[in-house]
Each structure stands twice: as C-alpha cells, then as structure tokens.
Design an enzyme around this catalytic site. Structure first.
Site, mmCIF file in Angstrom:
data_model
loop_
_atom_site.group_PDB
_atom_site.id
_atom_site.type_symbol
_atom_site.label_atom_id
_atom_site.label_comp_id
_atom_site.label_asym_id
_atom_site.label_seq_id
_atom_site.Cartn_x
_atom_site.Cartn_y
_atom_site.Cartn_z
ATOM 1 N N ASP A 235 0.811 -1.217 0.000
ATOM 2 C CA ASP A 235 0.000 0.000 0.000
ATOM 3 C C ASP A 235 0.848 1.273 0.000
ATOM 4 O O ASP A 235 0.425 2.287 -0.556
ATOM 5 C CB ASP A 235 -0.922 0.001 1.242
ATOM 6 C CG ASP A 235 -1.934 1.132 1.213
ATOM 7 O OD1 ASP A 235 -2.612 1.271 0.177
ATOM 8 O OD2 ASP A 235 -2.043 1.886 2.206
ATOM 9 N N HIS A 240 4.599 4.979 -2.902
ATOM 10 C CA HIS A 240 4.988 6.292 -2.387
ATOM 11 C C HIS A 240 6.443 6.348 -1.911
ATOM 12 O O HIS A 240 7.203 7.226 -2.309
ATOM 13 C CB HIS A 240 4.073 6.703 -1.227
ATOM 14 C CG HIS A 240 2.620 6.655 -1.560
ATOM 15 N ND1 HIS A 240 2.116 7.111 -2.757
ATOM 16 C CD2 HIS A 240 1.557 6.205 -0.865
ATOM 17 C CE1 HIS A 240 0.803 6.949 -2.766
ATOM 18 N NE2 HIS A 240 0.445 6.396 -1.644
ATOM 19 N N LYS A 331 0.830 2.668 10.303
ATOM 20 C CA LYS A 331 -0.430 3.265 10.753
ATOM 21 C C LYS A 331 -0.472 3.263 12.272
ATOM 22 O O LYS A 331 0.232 2.484 12.917
ATOM 23 C CB LYS A 331 -1.603 2.455 10.205
ATOM 24 C CG LYS A 331 -1.726 2.579 8.692
ATOM 25 C CD LYS A 331 -3.035 2.046 8.200
ATOM 26 C CE LYS A 331 -3.196 2.323 6.728
ATOM 27 N NZ LYS A 331 -3.304 3.752 6.406
#
Ligand code: NAD
Length: 484
Positions: A235, A240, A331
């Site tokens: 993810d 990124h 996270k």
C-alpha cells in the site's frame, strides 16, 4: 509575493467514481480551488460518472456540501462556488455494463481536451478503458488518469498495463501517485538540481544515510478488507516510499521532462538490491490508549498483514554504494509525519577538538504537516566563553519564505490534475517503472510469506515496533523522532 496561475486549455474531465470518497474529498474540492484561482478556464467542464441514478441538482448539492466540508471558509466564496458548480454535471454510467455510455458519449464536446479520471475500484480500470474506446468517447488526444493501487504484484500490474495498452498509448496514460504532486517533493528536485550546493555532496562519500518516514496516526479505517489483502509494503512502500527514494537517489535528468525524469527513476529501481530478511521489520498495531487493534479493525483475528514496515535498502551503483536508505511507514503511530532526512558524514577533522559536541548536518525535507525544507548546520553558540558549537536549523518553511501564498500550498491532486490537462506526464509513473517497482517488492513479500513470519506487535500511538529501533542501532544510527 504574487503566485502566477497559468490557465490550462478548455477541457471535459469525466470523473468515474464521482460519488466516491476520493472524488468528494480531493478531486472535486481540488478542481474548485483551481477554478477559484483562475486556472480552470470558463469553458472547462467536469462530468461526474457513477453508478447511482441521480439528477444533476442532487449531485451538485452533494459536491457543494463536500466543498464546504473540505475547504476552509477563507478559501471559498459563494459566487465562485456557484459558478464552479454550474460547470459540474452528472451522468449515471455502469463501468462494468452497457448502461449510460451513449449518454456520456453525447455529452462530450469536440475541440476540447478530454480527460477521464478512473476513481473507481481497480477491478473496473480495464472495463472503463475498453468502453471508452468502444463507444468512441476517447480520441487519440484523450488522457486517462489511473488511481492506485496499480496491480497487486508484478504479474497483475503487467496484465493491467497490457489491457490499458490495447486502447491507449502510453503517452495517454497517467498513473497517479499523489506523493509526486506534493509541493515539497517537487521542491526536492528544485533543491537538488537548481542549486550548486548540494549535488557535489550528494553521494556515498558525503552522505552517511537517508531516512524516509511516512507515519500515519489513522488506522485502516473503512478500507479494512482492501488493506488486509495488501499491507504496508504494497500500500505504501511499492509506490509512495519508492518514488521518494527514486527522487533522492536518481541521477540528474538532462531535462525536467517526462521520459528524462522517469528513465532516471527506473534506473534507481533497477539498482535496488534484494532486501535481506534481517533488514526487514514488520509490525501490527495492538489496542492501546483507547484505540482498537489491527486484528479487530480488519475483523480478521488470524491476519498476518503488516500495518508497519521498516527496511534497510541498498542502491547498488557508484553513487550510493555504502549509503543505506532506511524506509519506514506505518499506521496508528504517535504522530502524522512524513519526511525525508539526508544525513551527511562528519567533517574529516575537527579543528575544535573532541569536546566540540559535533552533530551531523541533516537536510530534512518535510512533506507533511508543515511542508518545508530545513538544513541543520553547526554554528557557534552566541556569547563569550570559548568556542562552543550548537546545531541549529536553517529553516526554509514555505510559510515564512513565501508569505501567505507559501502557506497556501495547492493540494497534490490539484497540481496533478492540471498536469493531466496540460499533457505533462513528468510527475506520473510510467508502466515499466511500476512493473520494476513490483519486481523488487514481490520477492520481499514472498520471502516473509515463505518463512511464515508474523508481524511483531506495537502499541497503537507509539513509534512502532522495538525491533525497528534495532535495525538502525546495530548500524550505530538512530531513527529521527516521529513528531508532528
Ligand atoms: P469509493 O468506494 O468511495 O467510491 C467508488 C466509486 O465508484 C463510487 O462513486 C461508485 O458509485 C463508483 N462505482 C462503483 N461501481 C461502479 C460501476 N460498476 N460503474 C460506475 N461506477 C461505479 O472509492 P474511493 O475511496 O473514492 O476510491 C476510488 C479509487 O481511488 C480506488 O481505486 C482507490 O483505491 C483509489 N484511492 C482512494 C483514496 C481515498 O482516499 N479514498 C486514496 C488513494 C487511492
């Protein structure tokens, strides 16, 4: 300082998934800001396309509410909002079926740029491309914007590239990675390539190591089922963090042009060593401080998916041999903070002696919050009493340097959508780049899957797993603090 806004050509932008979360939070509010700043021409139109049967007035009301929710009052006014909404239309279309397509075709105008934003689930990307082609809605100048995730591994990314290539030329395909639209990320290229100061030092001889951190405070939110099948590596790292690493590590492109930049990024990806098992730490957040744990958030008590990953990465080329790149993202960490820190080596000799309390020069490129660039340098502590040194930041925060316009940085999506209309692919990923990124990521994931590894626990609201500290400690280095 007055910002210069150059209007783009008139366009019809179709936003597939126009009722979705991304469209409501980012795409339509971003377009409004471009309209308000005078960059979106009067003749431009936005057509939202989604499955729901909804009339135009209802859709406009929804977008008005979204803009009022996501754009601060000082950045909007009733007149421009009305004028913007009068250019927004809605068309019910089934991406997977035949409904609505002739109606959409009839709405497209000749002689304007046609762009199609695929803000829908990735499973629909291929069928959208096919239907745009079959209904004659896209022409040879049209552009498609493809959201992430672009595939789940190399094979699926390649299959998607092939599907899109059946209907669109590579020059028409804009694979979005919104990190590349962030102002500081572009500034990284300006700092590197528009100044003589840094580039001579930008190599393993002078750079001790690089840290790239993307820390989030949020958990998986409503994306639990997608995220549990992906994890932090797919993810965040594959796209990124990998893009940020490329911009730090790449050679100077001969021009700031799409293929020149993307060729250099591709070379970096191909120069990445496979990651050794001991250079990877995976974590999963556990309930703490009133926050729920990952397993509960994804409703999967047996999940081994990582919500945190830290890696030590080596770029095997002349410039970087011997300079590790430490990447981490997760996270439910203690603060929302994304930054790149380039730490320079010690001077070869200290004329101030052993007790001069020397600390490294660090160039910190801060992506969020408080976008800006800082360079930590040594200076003399003011006052009498000998030569004592202190490490202070030379601060290039945009708000200070550029005045109010500097603080009012356009959102990444705004910039990128305008680039699509301009036909500039520089800040978008090319198909071979995405496949190469997966080719590096796949064996890392396959490795921990074959070893049956479980991610280690870290308490929600902390800096991540203890083991990640060791990843740097054993090299005699330490992570920068995760701070807002
Ligand atoms: P969402 O579920 O909120 O919205 C999906 C949209 O697709 C809705 O407008 C829905 O009507 C439409 N849709 C679904 N099936 C359709 C069909 N058969 N025909 C036509 N329209 C159909 O999703 P989202 O969060 O807005 O995400 C959209 C895309 O953007 C996804 O690819 C996602 O991975 C990507 N993305 C989202 C975010 C985010 O913050 N939401 C961030 C990065 C990437």
């Amino acid at each position: 300082m007055v910002s210069r806004v150059i209007p783009v050509d008139p366009f019809d932008l179709v936003v597939f998934g126009g009722t979705g979360d991304l469209a409501r939070r980012k795409i339509l509010p971003g377009l409004y800001r471009r309209f308000r700043d005078g960059q979106m021409p009067q003749q431009a139109r936005v057509i939202a396309a989604a499955r729901s049967d909804m009339d135009e007035a209802a859709y406009r009301a929804e977008i008005r509410a979204a803009i009022e929710e996501y754009i601060a009052p000082r950045h909007r006014d009733a007149d421009t909002l009305d004028a913007f909404l009068s250019r927004v239309g809605y068309c019910a279309v089934d991406a997977d079926g035949q409904d609505g397509w002739p109606g959409l075709a009839a709405r497209m105008r000749p002689d304007v740029v046609r762009a199609f934003y695929f803000s829908v689930a990735p499973a629909l990307f291929g069928s959208l491309a096919e239907r745009l082609h079959d209904h004659g809605i896209a022409d040879a100048q049209s552009r498609i914007v493809v959201e992430k995730p672009f595939g789940n591994d190399r094979a699926s990314a390649r299959a998607l590239n092939e599907t899109l290539a059946a209907y669109f030329d590579e020059t028409q395909i804009y694979r979005i990675d919104h990190y590349l639209g962030k102002e500081t990320v572009q500034n990284l290229m300006a700092v590197r390539f528009a100044n003589i100061l840094f580039e001579p030092l930008w190599n393993a001889q002078f750079v001790d190591h690089v840290q790239i951190t993307v820390a989030e405070t949020v958990g998986v939110g409503g994306r639990g089922s997608y995220y549990d099948g992906a994890g932090a590596m797919r993810d965040m790292v594959q796209n990124h963090l990998m893009q940020l690493l490329c911009l730090i590590a790449m050679e100077p492109p001969h021009r700031f042009e799409p293929d020149a930049v993307r060729d250099e990024k591709l070379k970096v990806i191909r120069a990445l060593d496979p990651v050794a098992p001991g250079d990877i730490v995976r974590g999963q957040y556990a309930a703490a401080g009133g926050m729920t744990g990952y397993l509960e958030d994804v409703s999967n008590p047996a999940s081994r998916t990582e919500s945190y990953v830290a890696l030590r990465v080596h770029v095997s080329n002349w410039r970087w041999k011997g300079t590790p790149f430490y990447l981490r993202t997760g996270k439910r960490l203690r603060a929302r903070s994304s930054e790149i820190a380039v730490t320079f080596r010690e001077p070869p000799h200290s004329i101030f002696g052993e007790d001069a309390s020397w600390r490294e020069n660090v160039l910190i490129i801060r992506l969020q919050p408080n976008e800006g660039i800082k360079l930590r340098v040594m200076i003399k502590e003011p006052g009498p009493g000998g030569m004592r040194l202190v490490n202070v930041p030379l601060d290039m925060s945009f708000a200070q340097a550029l005045g109010p316009e500097g603080a009012d940085i356009p959102d990444a999506y705004e910039r990128l959508i305008m680039d699509v209309i301009r036909g500039n692919q520089t800040l978008f990923m090319r198909g071979d780049e995405v496949e190469a990124a997966w080719a590096w990521t796949d064996p890392v994931i396959a490795g921990w899957e074959s070893r049956g590894e479980r991610p280690c626990r870290y308490d929600a609201g902390t800096s991540g797993p203890e083991d990640a500290l060791m990843l740097m400690h054993r090299d005699g280095r330490r992570w920068r603090e995760i701070a807002p």
